[in-house]
Design a protein around this motif. Structure first.
Motif, PDB file in Angstrom:
ATOM      1  N   THR A 315       0.771  -1.195  -0.119  1.00 38.05           N
ATOM      2  CA  THR A 315       0.070   0.057  -0.031  1.00 38.05           C
ATOM      3  C   THR A 315       0.907   1.219   0.125  1.00 38.05           C
ATOM      4  OG1 THR A 315      -0.239  -0.245   2.353  1.00 38.05           O
ATOM      5  CG2 THR A 315      -1.836  -1.074   1.018  1.00 38.05           C
ATOM      6  N   ARG A 316       2.011   1.124   0.429  1.00 34.63           N
ATOM      7  CA  ARG A 316       3.068   2.288   0.281  1.00 34.63           C
ATOM      8  C   ARG A 316       3.081   2.687  -0.884  1.00 34.63           C
ATOM      9  NH1 ARG A 316       6.799   4.059   3.836  1.00 34.63           N
ATOM     10  NH2 ARG A 316       7.793   6.360   3.354  1.00 34.63           N
ATOM     11  N   PHE A 317       3.293   1.902  -1.896  1.00 37.48           N
ATOM     12  CA  PHE A 317       3.613   1.988  -3.396  1.00 37.48           C
ATOM     13  C   PHE A 317       2.683   2.040  -4.390  1.00 37.48           C
ATOM     14  CE2 PHE A 317       7.243  -0.198  -0.804  1.00 37.48           C
ATOM     15  CZ  PHE A 317       7.977   0.771  -0.834  1.00 37.48           C
ATOM     16  N   PHE A 318       1.558   1.439  -3.930  1.00 38.33           N
ATOM     17  CA  PHE A 318       0.431   0.955  -5.191  1.00 38.33           C
ATOM     18  C   PHE A 318      -1.019   1.385  -4.610  1.00 38.33           C
ATOM     19  CE2 PHE A 318       3.977  -2.011  -5.775  1.00 38.33           C
ATOM     20  CZ  PHE A 318       4.449  -1.726  -6.949  1.00 38.33           C
ATOM     21  N   TYR A 319      -1.037   2.166  -3.387  1.00 39.04           N
ATOM     22  CA  TYR A 319      -2.653   2.626  -2.809  1.00 39.04           C
ATOM     23  C   TYR A 319      -3.142   3.180  -3.675  1.00 39.04           C
ATOM     24  CZ  TYR A 319      -5.801   4.238   0.664  1.00 39.04           C
ATOM     25  OH  TYR A 319      -6.986   4.489   1.346  1.00 39.04           O
ATOM     26  N   HIS A 320      -4.410   2.519  -4.067  1.00 40.54           N
ATOM     27  CA  HIS A 320      -5.473   2.795  -5.030  1.00 40.54           C
ATOM     28  C   HIS A 320      -4.839   3.271  -6.324  1.00 40.54           C
ATOM     29  CE1 HIS A 320      -8.917   3.952  -1.770  1.00 40.54           C
ATOM     30  NE2 HIS A 320      -8.321   2.835  -1.631  1.00 40.54           N
ATOM     31  N   ASP A 321      -4.185   2.416  -6.880  1.00 40.90           N
ATOM     32  CA  ASP A 321      -3.157   2.963  -7.974  1.00 40.90           C
ATOM     33  C   ASP A 321      -3.330   1.914  -9.100  1.00 40.90           C
ATOM     34  OD1 ASP A 321      -1.516   4.873  -9.204  1.00 40.90           O
ATOM     35  OD2 ASP A 321       0.177   3.571  -9.052  1.00 40.90           O
ATOM     36  N   LEU A 322      -3.857   0.802  -8.946  1.00 40.18           N
ATOM     37  CA  LEU A 322      -3.664  -0.289 -10.026  1.00 40.18           C
ATOM     38  C   LEU A 322      -5.100  -0.620 -11.085  1.00 40.18           C
ATOM     39  CD1 LEU A 322      -2.197  -3.330  -7.896  1.00 40.18           C
ATOM     40  CD2 LEU A 322      -1.001  -1.600  -9.248  1.00 40.18           C
ATOM     41  N   THR A 323      -4.781  -0.833 -12.045  1.00 39.06           N
ATOM     42  CA  THR A 323      -6.040  -1.122 -13.027  1.00 39.06           C
ATOM     43  C   THR A 323      -6.795  -2.467 -12.821  1.00 39.06           C
ATOM     44  OG1 THR A 323      -4.603  -2.394 -14.664  1.00 39.06           O
ATOM     45  CG2 THR A 323      -4.736   0.247 -14.924  1.00 39.06           C
ATOM     46  N   PRO A 324      -7.796  -2.592 -13.021  1.00 37.77           N
ATOM     47  CA  PRO A 324      -8.427  -3.994 -12.919  1.00 37.77           C
ATOM     48  C   PRO A 324      -7.748  -5.362 -13.342  1.00 37.77           C
ATOM     49  CG  PRO A 324      -9.984  -2.539 -13.739  1.00 37.77           C
ATOM     50  CD  PRO A 324      -8.735  -1.781 -13.852  1.00 37.77           C
ATOM     51  N   THR A 325      -7.090  -5.054 -14.385  1.00 39.56           N
ATOM     52  CA  THR A 325      -6.161  -6.344 -14.890  1.00 39.56           C
ATOM     53  C   THR A 325      -4.989  -6.458 -13.628  1.00 39.56           C
ATOM     54  OG1 THR A 325      -6.742  -5.989 -17.314  1.00 39.56           O
ATOM     55  CG2 THR A 325      -4.918  -7.295 -16.610  1.00 39.56           C
ATOM     56  N   GLN A 326      -4.436  -5.551 -13.569  1.00 41.57           N
ATOM     57  CA  GLN A 326      -3.233  -5.522 -12.692  1.00 41.57           C
ATOM     58  C   GLN A 326      -3.698  -6.161 -11.275  1.00 41.57           C
ATOM     59  OE1 GLN A 326      -2.093  -1.278 -12.784  1.00 41.57           O
ATOM     60  NE2 GLN A 326      -0.410  -2.116 -14.179  1.00 41.57           N
ATOM     61  N   VAL A 327      -4.946  -5.559 -10.822  1.00 41.27           N
ATOM     62  CA  VAL A 327      -5.519  -6.044  -9.591  1.00 41.27           C
ATOM     63  C   VAL A 327      -5.880  -7.702  -9.521  1.00 41.27           C
ATOM     64  CG1 VAL A 327      -7.584  -6.008  -8.010  1.00 41.27           C
ATOM     65  CG2 VAL A 327      -6.113  -3.941  -8.491  1.00 41.27           C
ATOM     66  N   VAL A 328      -6.220  -8.052 -10.554  1.00 42.02           N
ATOM     67  CA  VAL A 328      -6.897  -9.452 -10.717  1.00 42.02           C
ATOM     68  C   VAL A 328      -5.409 -10.280 -10.758  1.00 42.02           C
ATOM     69  CG1 VAL A 328      -7.622 -11.148 -12.394  1.00 42.02           C
ATOM     70  CG2 VAL A 328      -8.829  -8.951 -11.880  1.00 42.02           C
ATOM     71  N   ILE A 329      -4.587 -10.117 -11.704  1.00 39.66           N
ATOM     72  CA  ILE A 329      -3.167 -10.638 -11.564  1.00 39.66           C
ATOM     73  C   ILE A 329      -2.520 -10.586 -10.290  1.00 39.66           C
ATOM     74  CG2 ILE A 329      -0.957 -10.837 -12.790  1.00 39.66           C
ATOM     75  CD1 ILE A 329      -2.257  -9.923 -15.235  1.00 39.66           C
ATOM     76  N   GLY A 330      -2.452  -9.407  -9.627  1.00 39.32           N
ATOM     77  CA  GLY A 330      -1.704  -9.011  -8.338  1.00 39.32           C
ATOM     78  C   GLY A 330      -2.186  -9.969  -7.325  1.00 39.32           C
ATOM     79  N   ALA A 331      -3.741  -9.920  -7.269  1.00 39.52           N
ATOM     80  CA  ALA A 331      -4.550 -10.609  -6.303  1.00 39.52           C
ATOM     81  C   ALA A 331      -4.186 -12.057  -6.367  1.00 39.52           C
ATOM     82  CB  ALA A 331      -5.998 -10.401  -6.194  1.00 39.52           C
ATOM     83  N   LEU A 332      -4.286 -12.733  -7.349  1.00 33.99           N
ATOM     84  CA  LEU A 332      -3.894 -14.047  -7.476  1.00 33.99           C
ATOM     85  C   LEU A 332      -2.582 -14.533  -7.183  1.00 33.99           C
ATOM     86  CD1 LEU A 332      -4.943 -16.866  -8.709  1.00 33.99           C
ATOM     87  CD2 LEU A 332      -4.014 -16.127 -11.016  1.00 33.99           C
ATOM     88  N   LEU A 333      -1.381 -13.637  -7.406  1.00 35.37           N
ATOM     89  CA  LEU A 333      -0.246 -13.901  -7.148  1.00 35.37           C
ATOM     90  C   LEU A 333      -0.113 -13.798  -5.679  1.00 35.37           C
ATOM     91  CD1 LEU A 333       1.873 -12.070  -9.955  1.00 35.37           C
ATOM     92  CD2 LEU A 333       1.437 -14.510  -9.437  1.00 35.37           C
TER      93      LEU A 333
END
Length: 390
Positions: A315-333
C-alpha cells in the motif's frame, strides 16, 4: 449427547475459503484505482457483495469450531482442556491484533500511533472467544441444552438490538475499552454485533454434535440451511417489519431498514450448505492446512500488504493505483504467494527449529569458551601484577 469423532473437513474448507476471500478482498480494496470503484459496474458490485460475506463467515466459523471442539471433550467446566487452550488462543490473537498495528517509527519518537488502539478483527475474535468461554463456564453446570438455547437467543438479541448500541459513543469509558464497543474512535470491528455471528456458529455446532451421527443428518441439514438462508436473505426485512407492525416496537423497523446482519447470516447459511454438499471433495490436505493456519496467513498478509511496523507494504507504493487487470493478476499472485509462504514454513518448521536450536547452542558454547578464555587472561594478569608488586 452423541459426539462424532471424525474431522469435519468442510469446516476447514470454509475457513480456507474465508481466508482466501479476505486476502483478495484486502488486496483489491487497498490497491484498485479510485476511477474503477464504480458501483454501476456489475462485476464490481458482485465482488463487493461477496467480499461482504468474508467477516460474517469468519466469525460464524470461529464460534462453530471452538464450540465443537469444546463440547466434544468428556470433561466439563475448568477441567475441560479446551477452556485453557481457548483462553491462551484468545490472548494470543488479541496480542497480535495490537502488535500488528504498532508503528516502530512512533515508538522511536517516544509516542504510540493512535491506530494502535483501534480494535480490528483479531482483537474482536479474541474477545469473542473469551466471552464465549465465560458463557460456557456459567451455563455448563446446568445442562448443554441451556447453553445451546442461550447461544441462539444471544445471537438474535445482539442482531435485533444493533440500532440501540450502534449509536452509543461511550465517552465515560477509556478509549482503549470503548473501542471494543464503538467504532466512533476508529475501530474497524467491535464486539457487538460481531459476537452475534460467533453465537450463531456456536449454536450450529451444538446441533452438529447432537445429531451429526444420525444417518440422514446431512441431507436434512443441507436443505434446512439452504431454506433458512434464502428466507433470511429475501424475507427477513419483511418479517422484521411485520413484527414492528404487530408489536409497534421501533427497533424492529430500524433493523429492517438496515438489515445487513440477518441477510449476511443468510449468506453464511447458504455457504455452509454448499460446502456440506461438497464435503466429499474437500478433504484435500492443502485445503485443510490452509484452513488450519489462518492466523499465520493473516499476520503475514498484514506485513506484506500494509507494512505493519515499518509501513513498507504494497500500500505504500500502489495504494488505490492499479488497474483492474493488474489487480486481478496481483491478487492471484498475492493469495498464492502468502499461502505458499506460510505452508512452506510449517512444512519445514521442525527442521528450522532444530537448525535454530543448533545455532543457538553453538553460539552459546563459543560465547562460553570466549568468556572462559577472557577470565583466564584476566586471572593471569592479576596474578602476574601481584607477583611483580611484591
Amino acid at each position: 449427547m452423541t459426539k462424532p469423532s471424525s474431522r469435519l473437513h468442510f469446516l476447514d474448507a470454509i475457513r480456507a475459503f474465508a481466508i482466501v476471500m479476505m486476502l483478495q478482498g484486502h488486496f483489491v480494496h487497498a490497491l484498485l484505482g479510485d476511477s474503477y470503484r464504480d458501483r454501476n459496474l456489475v462485476i464490481y458490485n458482485i465482488w463487493e457483495y461477496f467480499r461482504g460475506m468474508t467477516a460474517p463467515t469468519f466469525f460464524t466459523i470461529t464460534g462453530f469450531i471452538f464450540t465443537y471442539l469444546l463440547l466434544k471433550q468428556n470433561t466439563k467446566g475448568l477441567d475441560n482442556p479446551r477452556v485453557l487452550k481457548g483462553v491462551k488462543r484468545a490472548i494470543k490473537v488479541i496480542f497480535w491484533g495490537y502488535l500488528l498495528r504498532l508503528s516502530f517509527y512512533a515508538v522511536f519518537t517516544g509516542t504510540v500511533n493512535p491506530s494502535f488502539f483501534y480494535v480490528d478483527v483479531l482483537q474482536c475474535i479474541g474477545t469473542s472467544l473469551l466471552l464465549l468461554i465465560g458463557i460456557y463456564l456459567i451455563l455448563y453446570k446446568y445442562n448443554e441444552a441451556l447453553f445451546q438455547n442461550a447461544m441462539l437467543v444471544i445471537g438474535i438479541v445482539v442482531f435485533v438490538l444493533q440500532p440501540v448500541y450502534g449509536t452509543c459513543i461511550l465517552e465515560f469509558l477509556p478509549k482503549t475499552v470503548a473501542n471494543y464497543f464503538t467504532n466512533r474512535n476508529g475501530s474497524i470491528f467491535t464486539l457487538f454485533p460481531w459476537f452475534g455471528y460467533v453465537s450463531f456458529g456456536s449454536f450450529m455446532a451444538t446441533l452438529f454434535l447432537k445429531y451429526g451421527m444420525r444417518k440422514l443428518f446431512y441431507p436434512y441439514a443441507i436443505v434446512s440451511l439452504l431454506s433458512i438462508g434464502m428466507l433470511l436473505i429475501f424475507t427477513s426485512s419483511s418479517l422484521l417489519m411485520l413484527l414492528h407492525n404487530i408489536t409497534n416496537i421501533g427497533v424492529f423497523k430500524s433493523v429492517a431498514y438496515n438489515n445487513f446482519l440477518f441477510i449476511r447470516l443468510g449468506n453464511v447459511s447458504v455457504l455452509f450448505a454448499i460446502f456440506m454438499l461438497l464435503k466429499s471433495y474437500l478433504s484435500n490436505p492443502t485445503i485443510t492446512k490452509i484452513g488450519g493456519k489462518t492466523l499465520s496467513i493473516y499476520i503475514i498478509h498484514f506485513f506484506v500488504l500494509y507494512g505493519s511496523w515499518f509501513g513498507l507494504g504494497l500500500t505504500r507504493f500502489f495504494y488505490h493505483d492499479l488497474t483492474p487487470t493488474q489487480v486481478v493478476i496481483g491478487a492471484l499472485l498475492f493469495v498464492v504467494g502468502i499461502c505458499a509462504l506460510v505452508l512452506n514454513y510449517y512444512k519445514h518448521e521442525e527442521k528450522l527449529k532444530f537448525q535454530l536450536h543448533s545455532l543457538t547452542v553453538a553460539i552459546g558454547q563459543k560465547l562460553k569458551i570466549s568468556l572462559f578464555e577472557v577470565f583466564k587472561d584476566v586471572k593471569s594478569n592479576l596474578i602476574r601484577r601481584y607477583k611483580n608488586s611484591r
